[in-house]
Design a protein around this motif. Structure first.
Motif, PDB file in Angstrom:
ATOM      1  N   ILE A  38       0.843  -1.204   0.000  1.00 22.35           N
ATOM      2  CA  ILE A  38       0.000   0.000   0.000  1.00 22.35           C
ATOM      3  C   ILE A  38       0.874   1.248   0.000  1.00 22.35           C
ATOM      4  O   ILE A  38       0.604   2.211  -0.731  1.00 22.35           O
ATOM      5  CB  ILE A  38      -0.951  -0.020   1.209  1.00 22.35           C
ATOM      6  CG1 ILE A  38      -1.976  -1.133   1.040  1.00 22.35           C
ATOM      7  CG2 ILE A  38      -1.639   1.331   1.390  1.00 22.35           C
ATOM      8  CD1 ILE A  38      -2.799  -1.410   2.279  1.00 22.35           C
ATOM      9  N   ASP A  39       1.937   1.229   0.799  1.00 20.54           N
ATOM     10  CA  ASP A  39       2.859   2.376   0.832  1.00 20.54           C
ATOM     11  C   ASP A  39       3.505   2.594  -0.530  1.00 20.54           C
ATOM     12  O   ASP A  39       3.676   3.730  -0.976  1.00 20.54           O
ATOM     13  CB  ASP A  39       3.935   2.165   1.892  1.00 20.54           C
ATOM     14  CG  ASP A  39       3.371   2.151   3.298  1.00 20.54           C
ATOM     15  OD1 ASP A  39       2.272   2.707   3.497  1.00 20.54           O
ATOM     16  OD2 ASP A  39       4.025   1.578   4.186  1.00 20.54           O
ATOM     17  N   PHE A  40       3.880   1.501  -1.190  1.00 23.51           N
ATOM     18  CA  PHE A  40       4.503   1.617  -2.507  1.00 23.51           C
ATOM     19  C   PHE A  40       3.518   2.166  -3.537  1.00 23.51           C
ATOM     20  O   PHE A  40       3.886   2.992  -4.379  1.00 23.51           O
ATOM     21  CB  PHE A  40       5.058   0.260  -2.953  1.00 23.51           C
ATOM     22  CG  PHE A  40       5.873   0.333  -4.199  1.00 23.51           C
ATOM     23  CD1 PHE A  40       7.116   0.950  -4.205  1.00 23.51           C
ATOM     24  CD2 PHE A  40       5.394  -0.208  -5.388  1.00 23.51           C
ATOM     25  CE1 PHE A  40       7.863   1.037  -5.364  1.00 23.51           C
ATOM     26  CE2 PHE A  40       6.136  -0.137  -6.550  1.00 23.51           C
ATOM     27  CZ  PHE A  40       7.374   0.490  -6.540  1.00 23.51           C
ATOM     28  N   ASP A  41       2.264   1.727  -3.461  1.00 28.88           N
ATOM     29  CA  ASP A  41       1.236   2.270  -4.360  1.00 28.88           C
ATOM     30  C   ASP A  41       1.055   3.762  -4.151  1.00 28.88           C
ATOM     31  O   ASP A  41       0.907   4.526  -5.120  1.00 28.88           O
ATOM     32  CB  ASP A  41      -0.106   1.564  -4.145  1.00 28.88           C
ATOM     33  CG  ASP A  41      -0.142   0.167  -4.718  1.00 28.88           C
ATOM     34  OD1 ASP A  41       0.725  -0.146  -5.568  1.00 28.88           O
ATOM     35  OD2 ASP A  41      -1.024  -0.611  -4.316  1.00 28.88           O
ATOM     36  N   GLU A  42       1.067   4.188  -2.901  1.00 32.85           N
ATOM     37  CA  GLU A  42       0.938   5.623  -2.612  1.00 32.85           C
ATOM     38  C   GLU A  42       2.154   6.390  -3.115  1.00 32.85           C
ATOM     39  O   GLU A  42       2.031   7.523  -3.561  1.00 32.85           O
ATOM     40  CB  GLU A  42       0.744   5.843  -1.120  1.00 32.85           C
ATOM     41  CG  GLU A  42      -0.607   5.383  -0.639  1.00 32.85           C
ATOM     42  CD  GLU A  42      -0.734   5.390   0.859  1.00 32.85           C
ATOM     43  OE1 GLU A  42       0.303   5.514   1.553  1.00 32.85           O
ATOM     44  OE2 GLU A  42      -1.864   5.275   1.343  1.00 32.85           O
ATOM     45  N   PHE A  43       3.323   5.760  -3.011  1.00 34.32           N
ATOM     46  CA  PHE A  43       4.529   6.409  -3.511  1.00 34.32           C
ATOM     47  C   PHE A  43       4.440   6.632  -5.019  1.00 34.32           C
ATOM     48  O   PHE A  43       4.842   7.683  -5.528  1.00 34.32           O
ATOM     49  CB  PHE A  43       5.764   5.573  -3.172  1.00 34.32           C
ATOM     50  CG  PHE A  43       7.029   6.123  -3.756  1.00 34.32           C
ATOM     51  CD1 PHE A  43       7.595   7.284  -3.249  1.00 34.32           C
ATOM     52  CD2 PHE A  43       7.645   5.493  -4.824  1.00 34.32           C
ATOM     53  CE1 PHE A  43       8.755   7.801  -3.789  1.00 34.32           C
ATOM     54  CE2 PHE A  43       8.799   6.003  -5.375  1.00 34.32           C
ATOM     55  CZ  PHE A  43       9.359   7.162  -4.854  1.00 34.32           C
ATOM     56  N   LEU A  44       3.918   5.647  -5.728  1.00 34.29           N
ATOM     57  CA  LEU A  44       3.779   5.786  -7.179  1.00 34.29           C
ATOM     58  C   LEU A  44       2.797   6.888  -7.558  1.00 34.29           C
ATOM     59  O   LEU A  44       2.889   7.452  -8.655  1.00 34.29           O
ATOM     60  CB  LEU A  44       3.341   4.459  -7.802  1.00 34.29           C
ATOM     61  CG  LEU A  44       4.350   3.315  -7.732  1.00 34.29           C
ATOM     62  CD1 LEU A  44       3.757   2.037  -8.305  1.00 34.29           C
ATOM     63  CD2 LEU A  44       5.639   3.678  -8.446  1.00 34.29           C
ATOM     64  N   ASN A  50      -0.620  14.494  -3.869  1.00 30.45           N
ATOM     65  CA  ASN A  50       0.010  15.593  -3.124  1.00 30.45           C
ATOM     66  C   ASN A  50       0.594  15.142  -1.785  1.00 30.45           C
ATOM     67  O   ASN A  50       0.377  15.773  -0.761  1.00 30.45           O
ATOM     68  CB  ASN A  50      -0.993  16.719  -2.887  1.00 30.45           C
ATOM     69  CG  ASN A  50      -0.711  17.919  -3.748  1.00 30.45           C
ATOM     70  OD1 ASN A  50       0.296  17.958  -4.451  1.00 30.45           O
ATOM     71  ND2 ASN A  50      -1.589  18.887  -3.701  1.00 30.45           N
ATOM     72  N   ILE A  51       1.337  14.068  -1.804  1.00 28.45           N
ATOM     73  CA  ILE A  51       1.985  13.561  -0.600  1.00 28.45           C
ATOM     74  C   ILE A  51       3.445  13.999  -0.642  1.00 28.45           C
ATOM     75  O   ILE A  51       4.132  13.770  -1.642  1.00 28.45           O
ATOM     76  CB  ILE A  51       1.910  12.020  -0.529  1.00 28.45           C
ATOM     77  CG1 ILE A  51       0.454  11.561  -0.592  1.00 28.45           C
ATOM     78  CG2 ILE A  51       2.570  11.509   0.738  1.00 28.45           C
ATOM     79  CD1 ILE A  51       0.290  10.066  -0.745  1.00 28.45           C
ATOM     80  N   PHE A  56       7.519   9.452   2.703  1.00 29.56           N
ATOM     81  CA  PHE A  56       7.882   8.105   2.267  1.00 29.56           C
ATOM     82  C   PHE A  56       9.207   7.643   2.860  1.00 29.56           C
ATOM     83  O   PHE A  56       9.388   6.454   3.104  1.00 29.56           O
ATOM     84  CB  PHE A  56       7.892   8.025   0.735  1.00 29.56           C
ATOM     85  CG  PHE A  56       6.518   8.204   0.174  1.00 29.56           C
ATOM     86  CD1 PHE A  56       5.580   7.195   0.282  1.00 29.56           C
ATOM     87  CD2 PHE A  56       6.144   9.397  -0.412  1.00 29.56           C
ATOM     88  CE1 PHE A  56       4.296   7.362  -0.201  1.00 29.56           C
ATOM     89  CE2 PHE A  56       4.875   9.575  -0.903  1.00 29.56           C
ATOM     90  CZ  PHE A  56       3.937   8.555  -0.796  1.00 29.56           C
ATOM     91  N   TYR A  57      10.123   8.576   3.123  1.00 28.13           N
ATOM     92  CA  TYR A  57      11.344   8.193   3.829  1.00 28.13           C
ATOM     93  C   TYR A  57      10.993   7.635   5.206  1.00 28.13           C
ATOM     94  O   TYR A  57      11.536   6.614   5.633  1.00 28.13           O
ATOM     95  CB  TYR A  57      12.289   9.389   3.989  1.00 28.13           C
ATOM     96  CG  TYR A  57      12.924   9.846   2.700  1.00 28.13           C
ATOM     97  CD1 TYR A  57      13.725   8.985   1.961  1.00 28.13           C
ATOM     98  CD2 TYR A  57      12.725  11.140   2.224  1.00 28.13           C
ATOM     99  CE1 TYR A  57      14.314   9.393   0.776  1.00 28.13           C
ATOM    100  CE2 TYR A  57      13.305  11.567   1.045  1.00 28.13           C
ATOM    101  CZ  TYR A  57      14.092  10.688   0.329  1.00 28.13           C
ATOM    102  OH  TYR A  57      14.670  11.094  -0.835  1.00 28.13           O
ATOM    103  N   VAL A  58      10.079   8.300   5.879  1.00 29.70           N
ATOM    104  CA  VAL A  58       9.685   7.867   7.222  1.00 29.70           C
ATOM    105  C   VAL A  58       8.904   6.557   7.168  1.00 29.70           C
ATOM    106  O   VAL A  58       9.196   5.617   7.918  1.00 29.70           O
ATOM    107  CB  VAL A  58       8.862   8.975   7.923  1.00 29.70           C
ATOM    108  CG1 VAL A  58       8.336   8.494   9.269  1.00 29.70           C
ATOM    109  CG2 VAL A  58       9.680  10.236   8.087  1.00 29.70           C
ATOM    110  N   ILE A  59       7.928   6.470   6.291  1.00 28.16           N
ATOM    111  CA  ILE A  59       7.043   5.297   6.285  1.00 28.16           C
ATOM    112  C   ILE A  59       7.776   4.041   5.808  1.00 28.16           C
ATOM    113  O   ILE A  59       7.570   2.947   6.347  1.00 28.16           O
ATOM    114  CB  ILE A  59       5.749   5.564   5.475  1.00 28.16           C
ATOM    115  CG1 ILE A  59       4.610   4.658   5.942  1.00 28.16           C
ATOM    116  CG2 ILE A  59       5.948   5.378   4.004  1.00 28.16           C
ATOM    117  CD1 ILE A  59       4.005   5.053   7.226  1.00 28.16           C
ATOM    118  N   PHE A  60       8.675   4.178   4.825  1.00 24.67           N
ATOM    119  CA  PHE A  60       9.441   3.011   4.378  1.00 24.67           C
ATOM    120  C   PHE A  60      10.465   2.592   5.440  1.00 24.67           C
ATOM    121  O   PHE A  60      10.777   1.405   5.568  1.00 24.67           O
ATOM    122  CB  PHE A  60      10.132   3.278   3.037  1.00 24.67           C
ATOM    123  CG  PHE A  60       9.186   3.242   1.861  1.00 24.67           C
ATOM    124  CD1 PHE A  60       8.246   2.250   1.729  1.00 24.67           C
ATOM    125  CD2 PHE A  60       9.242   4.223   0.884  1.00 24.67           C
ATOM    126  CE1 PHE A  60       7.367   2.212   0.650  1.00 24.67           C
ATOM    127  CE2 PHE A  60       8.381   4.204  -0.200  1.00 24.67           C
ATOM    128  CZ  PHE A  60       7.434   3.201  -0.307  1.00 24.67           C
TER     129      PHE A  60
END
Length: 129
Positions: A38-44, A50-51, A56-60
């Motif tokens: 899910i995190d990777f999908d949001e990153f894409l 508008n994230i 993403f550094y923190v969540i990954f």
């Protein structure tokens, strides 16, 4: 006539990892990987959604530490037992606060940790260092 009663202990005397222990950790890993997906999908889609990139550094990093804590649990390290639920709650709260998303994978993972995980882990607790 007296009956002899065997003293039953819930705690295992053998440090060998049984199927219950391995399957509990595998189910925790499965839902952790689903959260990573899910995190990777949001990153894409981060530009469209508008994230900010720092998120993403923190969540990954949290995802990586969650997986490391599962490996530590497999090797009977107490730090993994304490780190995993803390990181899982942080992961859930970050999604909820910053993205206003309620992740059922995190809620299910927490349920698995407290339910099945504890049933498999508590008997092995004296082997954790």
């Amino acid at each position: 006539m007296e009956k002899e009663y065997k003293e039953y202990s819930y705690f295992d005397v053998d440090p060998k990892k049984g199927w219950g222990f391995i399957l509990a950790l595998a189910s925790l890993l499965l839902f952790t990987v689903m959260g990573l997906g899910i995190d990777f999908d949001e990153f894409l889609q981060h530009e469209y959604l508008n994230i900010p990139r720092w998120y993403f550094y923190v969540i990954f990093t949290i995802d990586a530490f969650m997986m490391i804590s599962l490996v530590l649990m497999f090797f009977y390290k107490k730090i993994g037992m304490f780190a995993f639920p803390i990181l899982l709650i942080c992961h859930f709260l970050m999604h909820n606060y910053y993205l206003s998303t309620f992740l059922y994978t995190d809620v299910t993972n927490l349920f698995l940790f407290t339910g099945f995980g504890m049933l498999a882990i508590i008997p092995k607790w004296k082997f954790f260092k």
